[in-house]
Design a protein around this motif. Structure first.
Motif, PDB file in Angstrom:
ATOM      1  N   LEU A 141      24.585  30.225  30.405  1.00  0.00           N
ATOM      2  CA  LEU A 141      25.769  31.385  30.679  1.00  0.00           C
ATOM      3  C   LEU A 141      25.460  31.460  32.310  1.00  0.00           C
ATOM      4  O   LEU A 141      24.387  31.825  32.738  1.00  0.00           O
ATOM      5  CB  LEU A 141      25.094  32.471  29.885  1.00  0.00           C
ATOM      6  CG  LEU A 141      25.161  32.564  28.288  1.00  0.00           C
ATOM      7  CD1 LEU A 141      24.693  33.840  27.964  1.00  0.00           C
ATOM      8  CD2 LEU A 141      26.533  31.908  27.860  1.00  0.00           C
ATOM      9  N   SER A 142      26.834  31.579  32.577  1.00  0.00           N
ATOM     10  CA  SER A 142      26.783  31.823  34.203  1.00  0.00           C
ATOM     11  C   SER A 142      28.222  32.392  34.384  1.00  0.00           C
ATOM     12  O   SER A 142      29.056  31.858  33.680  1.00  0.00           O
ATOM     13  CB  SER A 142      26.368  30.419  34.928  1.00  0.00           C
ATOM     14  OG  SER A 142      27.022  29.239  34.674  1.00  0.00           O
ATOM     15  N   GLY A 143      28.501  32.645  35.704  1.00  0.00           N
ATOM     16  CA  GLY A 143      30.012  32.647  36.050  1.00  0.00           C
ATOM     17  C   GLY A 143      30.554  33.833  35.192  1.00  0.00           C
ATOM     18  O   GLY A 143      29.868  34.903  35.025  1.00  0.00           O
ATOM     19  N   GLU A 144      31.770  33.376  34.829  1.00  0.00           N
ATOM     20  CA  GLU A 144      32.514  34.333  34.059  1.00  0.00           C
ATOM     21  C   GLU A 144      31.896  34.676  32.710  1.00  0.00           C
ATOM     22  O   GLU A 144      31.966  35.685  31.880  1.00  0.00           O
ATOM     23  CB  GLU A 144      33.702  33.904  33.740  1.00  0.00           C
ATOM     24  CG  GLU A 144      34.746  33.809  34.951  1.00  0.00           C
ATOM     25  CD  GLU A 144      36.085  33.369  34.727  1.00  0.00           C
ATOM     26  OE1 GLU A 144      36.202  32.986  33.505  1.00  0.00           O
ATOM     27  OE2 GLU A 144      37.116  33.226  35.572  1.00  0.00           O
ATOM     28  N   ALA A 145      30.985  33.719  31.997  1.00  0.00           N
ATOM     29  CA  ALA A 145      30.203  34.035  30.659  1.00  0.00           C
ATOM     30  C   ALA A 145      29.237  35.127  30.995  1.00  0.00           C
ATOM     31  O   ALA A 145      28.636  35.345  29.844  1.00  0.00           O
ATOM     32  CB  ALA A 145      29.783  32.557  30.253  1.00  0.00           C
ATOM     33  N   LEU A 146      28.577  35.146  32.217  1.00  0.00           N
ATOM     34  CA  LEU A 146      27.757  35.989  32.403  1.00  0.00           C
ATOM     35  C   LEU A 146      28.142  37.479  33.478  1.00  0.00           C
ATOM     36  O   LEU A 146      28.614  37.108  34.375  1.00  0.00           O
ATOM     37  CB  LEU A 146      26.530  35.533  33.010  1.00  0.00           C
ATOM     38  CG  LEU A 146      25.145  36.187  32.954  1.00  0.00           C
ATOM     39  CD1 LEU A 146      24.731  36.544  31.601  1.00  0.00           C
ATOM     40  CD2 LEU A 146      23.938  35.393  33.638  1.00  0.00           C
ATOM     41  N   THR A 147      27.894  38.588  32.811  1.00  0.00           N
ATOM     42  CA  THR A 147      28.300  39.713  33.500  1.00  0.00           C
ATOM     43  C   THR A 147      26.911  40.389  34.076  1.00  0.00           C
ATOM     44  O   THR A 147      26.372  41.278  33.128  1.00  0.00           O
ATOM     45  CB  THR A 147      29.361  40.641  32.729  1.00  0.00           C
ATOM     46  OG1 THR A 147      28.568  40.825  31.564  1.00  0.00           O
ATOM     47  CG2 THR A 147      30.709  39.936  32.574  1.00  0.00           C
ATOM     48  N   VAL A 148      26.471  40.280  35.149  1.00  0.00           N
ATOM     49  CA  VAL A 148      25.235  40.820  35.714  1.00  0.00           C
ATOM     50  C   VAL A 148      25.800  41.410  37.032  1.00  0.00           C
ATOM     51  O   VAL A 148      25.828  40.620  37.932  1.00  0.00           O
ATOM     52  CB  VAL A 148      23.801  39.705  35.689  1.00  0.00           C
ATOM     53  CG1 VAL A 148      22.735  40.668  36.392  1.00  0.00           C
ATOM     54  CG2 VAL A 148      23.695  39.603  34.516  1.00  0.00           C
ATOM     55  N   ASN A 149      25.493  42.727  37.134  1.00  0.00           N
ATOM     56  CA  ASN A 149      25.670  43.158  38.626  1.00  0.00           C
ATOM     57  C   ASN A 149      24.451  43.723  39.093  1.00  0.00           C
ATOM     58  O   ASN A 149      23.238  43.497  38.604  1.00  0.00           O
ATOM     59  CB  ASN A 149      26.665  44.519  38.271  1.00  0.00           C
ATOM     60  CG  ASN A 149      26.003  45.344  37.382  1.00  0.00           C
ATOM     61  OD1 ASN A 149      24.908  45.825  37.191  1.00  0.00           O
ATOM     62  ND2 ASN A 149      27.148  46.316  36.830  1.00  0.00           N
ATOM     63  N   SER A 150      24.379  44.289  40.417  1.00  0.00           N
ATOM     64  CA  SER A 150      23.229  44.636  41.279  1.00  0.00           C
ATOM     65  C   SER A 150      22.502  45.738  40.349  1.00  0.00           C
ATOM     66  O   SER A 150      21.101  45.528  40.436  1.00  0.00           O
ATOM     67  CB  SER A 150      23.683  44.954  42.567  1.00  0.00           C
ATOM     68  OG  SER A 150      24.345  46.310  42.676  1.00  0.00           O
TER      69      SER A 150
END
Length: 217
Positions: A141-150
């Protein structure tokens, strides 16, 4: 008054006629035959019930078994790694049935942190799993598949400072069981795997190869 002779005081024994004897023999035979028929019928019911129970045990579908083999979130020790955050995992799916196959019409994976979804993706295209077979599912999971903010990454870092970050990997599948040429109705299977990673972002030994609970809706 003279007493009666002993042979006269005895009760005269009644003699049965041939007709009565034949009737009694018929009744005795009928009773024996009835008991035998009842015994045979009860034995038939017992054998039938035992056979049905054994067939039910052998053909009763068992849920697939999911085990997490690998789970990692690289760069967990970097303060700004949320910009290129990634989560990789490896899961094995075991069909424990001896005579029953499983159709997976769809399979999606989602990663949660504190019951908040941080990523999801379609894992596999429809496939059929043979009895007593193990399938490996791996994804990144990375990019658009993963939503992680600061903010979320800061929460990761706080848990990391405490020595452990806990995630939940949920795998949702639409499955059907296959027995010979017959297929069951569709079932929605939910698999929840609680995974703990250490300060380096790699799965801890306590979570590796741990069986995940599966339930249907």
């Amino acid at each position: 008054m003279h007493p009666k002779p002993a042979n006269q005081s005895r009760q005269i024994k009644r003699h049965h006629t041939p007709r009565e004897i034949v009737h009694r023999v018929r009744e005795s035979l009928t009773t024996r035959v009835s008991k035998m028929v009842c015994a045979i019928f009860l034995m038939f019911l017992f054998v039938l019930g035992l056979t049905t129970f054994i067939l039910w045990l052998s053909l009763r579908p068992h849920r697939p078994r999911f085990h997490v083999q690998e789970f990692s979130i690289p760069g967990l020790g970097q303060a700004t790694a949320f910009e290129n955050a990634q989560i990789s995992f490896n899961v094995t799916i075991r069909n424990p049935n001896e005579h029953i196959g499983i159709y997976y019409d769809s399979m999606d994976g989602s990663v949660y942190y504190k019951d908040q979804k941080i990523g999801s993706n379609q894992l596999l295209f429809p496939f059929y799993q043979e009895p007593k077979n193990t399938t490996v599912v791996a994804d990144l999971l990375s990019g658009e598949a993963l939503t992680v903010n600061s903010q979320r990454w800061t929460e990761f870092m706080n848990d990391r400072a405490a020595g452990m970050v806990v995630f939940r990997l949920e795998i949702t599948s639409i499955i059907r069981f296959k027995i010979s040429r017959w297929s069951s109705k569709h079932h929605r299977a939910h698999t929840n795997c609680h995974v703990s990673v250490g300060p380096d972002g790699v799965i801890l030994p306590t979570s590796r190869d741990k069986r995940c609970p599966v339930y249907f809706t």
